[in-house]
Structures are given as C-alpha cells and as structure tokens.
Design a protein around this motif. Sequence first.
Motif, PDB file in Angstrom:
ATOM      1  N   THR A 171      -9.507  -3.826 -13.952  1.00 17.11           N
ATOM      2  CA  THR A 171      -9.796  -3.395 -12.828  1.00 17.11           C
ATOM      3  C   THR A 171      -8.688  -3.557 -11.683  1.00 17.11           C
ATOM      4  N   LEU A 172      -8.065  -2.798 -10.978  1.00 16.28           N
ATOM      5  CA  LEU A 172      -7.374  -3.078  -9.791  1.00 16.28           C
ATOM      6  C   LEU A 172      -8.110  -2.816  -8.634  1.00 16.28           C
ATOM      7  N   SER A 173      -7.746  -3.848  -7.803  1.00 14.44           N
ATOM      8  CA  SER A 173      -8.112  -3.853  -6.368  1.00 14.44           C
ATOM      9  C   SER A 173      -6.963  -4.351  -5.395  1.00 14.44           C
ATOM     10  N   ARG A 174      -7.308  -4.366  -3.918  1.00 13.02           N
ATOM     11  CA  ARG A 174      -6.337  -4.882  -3.141  1.00 13.02           C
ATOM     12  C   ARG A 174      -7.076  -5.576  -2.105  1.00 13.02           C
ATOM     13  N   ASP A 175      -6.339  -6.241  -1.141  1.00  9.94           N
ATOM     14  CA  ASP A 175      -6.481  -6.940   0.055  1.00  9.94           C
ATOM     15  C   ASP A 175      -5.474  -6.527   0.838  1.00  9.94           C
ATOM     16  N   ASN A 176      -5.551  -5.497   1.790  1.00  9.63           N
ATOM     17  CA  ASN A 176      -4.452  -4.963   2.727  1.00  9.63           C
ATOM     18  C   ASN A 176      -3.983  -6.233   3.691  1.00  9.63           C
ATOM     19  N   ALA A 177      -5.353  -6.936   3.987  1.00  6.86           N
ATOM     20  CA  ALA A 177      -4.561  -7.975   5.197  1.00  6.86           C
ATOM     21  C   ALA A 177      -3.874  -9.113   4.502  1.00  6.86           C
ATOM     22  N   LYS A 178      -3.965  -9.399   3.121  1.00  9.56           N
ATOM     23  CA  LYS A 178      -3.323 -10.439   2.543  1.00  9.56           C
ATOM     24  C   LYS A 178      -1.974  -9.565   1.737  1.00  9.56           C
ATOM     25  N   ASN A 179      -1.868  -8.301   1.796  1.00  7.58           N
ATOM     26  CA  ASN A 179      -0.760  -7.701   1.095  1.00  7.58           C
ATOM     27  C   ASN A 179      -0.709  -8.093  -0.404  1.00  7.58           C
TER      28      ASN A 179
ATOM     29  N   SER B 290      -1.076   0.853  -9.443  1.00  6.44           N
ATOM     30  CA  SER B 290      -1.366   1.232  -8.536  1.00  6.44           C
ATOM     31  C   SER B 290      -0.619   1.713  -7.407  1.00  6.44           C
ATOM     32  N   TYR B 291      -0.860   3.117  -7.077  1.00  4.37           N
ATOM     33  CA  TYR B 291       0.020   3.580  -6.151  1.00  4.37           C
ATOM     34  C   TYR B 291      -0.886   4.298  -5.140  1.00  4.37           C
ATOM     35  N   TRP B 292      -1.607   3.498  -4.304  1.00  8.33           N
ATOM     36  CA  TRP B 292      -2.653   4.007  -3.470  1.00  8.33           C
ATOM     37  C   TRP B 292      -2.269   4.986  -2.304  1.00  8.33           C
ATOM     38  N   SER B 293      -0.998   5.056  -1.965  1.00  5.44           N
ATOM     39  CA  SER B 293      -0.725   6.104  -0.873  1.00  5.44           C
ATOM     40  C   SER B 293      -0.688   7.317  -1.508  1.00  5.44           C
TER      41      SER B 293
ATOM     42  N   SER C  81      -3.240   7.058  -6.651  1.00  4.85           N
ATOM     43  CA  SER C  81      -3.004   6.979  -8.187  1.00  4.85           C
ATOM     44  C   SER C  81      -3.285   5.619  -8.615  1.00  4.85           C
ATOM     45  N   ILE C  82      -4.146   5.410  -9.676  1.00  5.89           N
ATOM     46  CA  ILE C  82      -4.379   4.064 -10.305  1.00  5.89           C
ATOM     47  C   ILE C  82      -4.569   4.553 -11.845  1.00  5.89           C
ATOM     48  N   ILE C  83      -3.740   3.919 -12.718  1.00  4.33           N
ATOM     49  CA  ILE C  83      -3.490   4.213 -13.928  1.00  4.33           C
ATOM     50  C   ILE C  83      -3.759   3.141 -15.010  1.00  4.33           C
ATOM     51  N   TYR C  84      -4.518   3.286 -15.869  1.00  5.36           N
ATOM     52  CA  TYR C  84      -4.746   2.130 -16.687  1.00  5.36           C
ATOM     53  C   TYR C  84      -4.067   2.456 -18.150  1.00  5.36           C
ATOM     54  N   ALA C  85      -3.360   1.475 -18.558  1.00  2.00           N
ATOM     55  CA  ALA C  85      -3.206   1.757 -20.496  1.00  2.00           C
ATOM     56  C   ALA C  85      -4.484   2.072 -20.922  1.00  2.00           C
ATOM     57  N   ASP C  86      -4.422   2.711 -22.122  1.00  3.92           N
ATOM     58  CA  ASP C  86      -5.606   2.823 -23.038  1.00  3.92           C
ATOM     59  C   ASP C  86      -6.040   1.563 -23.648  1.00  3.92           C
TER      60      ASP C  86
ATOM     61  N   SER D 117       0.885  -1.292  -0.123  1.00  4.18           N
ATOM     62  CA  SER D 117      -0.089  -0.114  -0.015  1.00  4.18           C
ATOM     63  C   SER D 117       0.873   1.335   0.033  1.00  4.18           C
ATOM     64  N   SER D 118       2.188   1.206   0.197  1.00  2.00           N
ATOM     65  CA  SER D 118       2.858   2.328   0.426  1.00  2.00           C
ATOM     66  C   SER D 118       3.959   2.352  -0.805  1.00  2.00           C
ATOM     67  N   TRP D 119       3.923   1.552  -1.691  1.00  2.00           N
ATOM     68  CA  TRP D 119       4.587   1.339  -2.748  1.00  2.00           C
ATOM     69  C   TRP D 119       3.809   1.382  -3.954  1.00  2.00           C
ATOM     70  N   PRO D 120       4.386   1.512  -5.204  1.00  2.00           N
ATOM     71  CA  PRO D 120       3.585   1.272  -6.400  1.00  2.00           C
ATOM     72  C   PRO D 120       3.751  -0.137  -6.868  1.00  2.00           C
ATOM     73  N   ILE D 121       2.623  -0.788  -7.418  1.00  2.00           N
ATOM     74  CA  ILE D 121       2.453  -2.043  -7.917  1.00  2.00           C
ATOM     75  C   ILE D 121       2.131  -1.903  -9.387  1.00  2.00           C
ATOM     76  N   GLY D 122       3.038  -2.297 -10.142  1.00  2.00           N
ATOM     77  CA  GLY D 122       2.765  -1.980 -11.741  1.00  2.00           C
ATOM     78  C   GLY D 122       2.588  -3.494 -12.107  1.00  2.00           C
ATOM     79  N   TRP D 123       1.649  -3.420 -13.245  1.00  2.00           N
ATOM     80  CA  TRP D 123       1.350  -4.540 -14.129  1.00  2.00           C
ATOM     81  C   TRP D 123       2.029  -4.329 -15.446  1.00  2.00           C
ATOM     82  N   PHE D 124       2.621  -5.138 -15.853  1.00  2.00           N
ATOM     83  CA  PHE D 124       3.160  -5.277 -17.462  1.00  2.00           C
ATOM     84  C   PHE D 124       2.900  -6.470 -18.091  1.00  2.00           C
TER      85      PHE D 124
END
Length: 123
Positions: A69-77, A51-54, A57-62, A30-37
Amino acid sequence: QVQLVESGGGLAQAGGSLRLSCAASGRTFSSWPIGWFRQAPGKEREFVAVSYWSRGSIIYADSVKGRFTLSRDNAKNTVYLQMNSLKPEDTAVYYCATGLPARLGFASDYSDWGQGTQVTVSS
C-alpha cells in the motif's frame, strides 16, 4: 535538482511486514509521479507501484496488489510503501523514482532515482 532517498529496507520473515520510505527534496512529490521498482539479482528491474496523486492515480503491479500500500506525508515530502504478507520472491533492491514518465510502469521512462534499499524475505 531532485534527490530521492529510500530507507526502511531490511530482513523480514515470510508473512511479515516492512515499510519503505522515499524522501524527496528539490521537488514536491504530490505534483509528480513517484514510482517504486525492484530488482532481484540477475533479473530486470520491475515495476511495483506508482503514485501520481495530482492525477488521482495509484497503480500496483499484480504481484503486490492487496499486499502493498502506498501512502504519503505531505509535510515530510515522503512517500511510503507498506509491504505486508511478504514472500521470499519479494526479495530485491527497491528503488523509488520520479520524473515525467510517458509510461508509469516503465523504469526506463523515469529520470531520477534513489540509491535503493535492500529487502530480504526469508522463508
């Protein structure tokens, strides 16, 4: 040492859905960007989403906007990439990555990568 593990890839038909997971250890995502490529055979690795929730920012390629859609589960990191309305051109190995990228959409700026998960979409 941060470790990223992707899962959830597989075979889907065009129009179908898959959900990819990126589980992080050694770092609170949650404190770091997680990019998908993704990288298709013979092609460059391309940006999908970040996703860079802190920083809010959530950005998608066109190419995936409105379908992924990006989502997160904080408990599971864990970060999830829900992929709907899949197309054959979405076929690729999908990677999640983290680090301190100066440019969120550039793979070369990320320092830590998962092993990748294969997504194959049939027409």
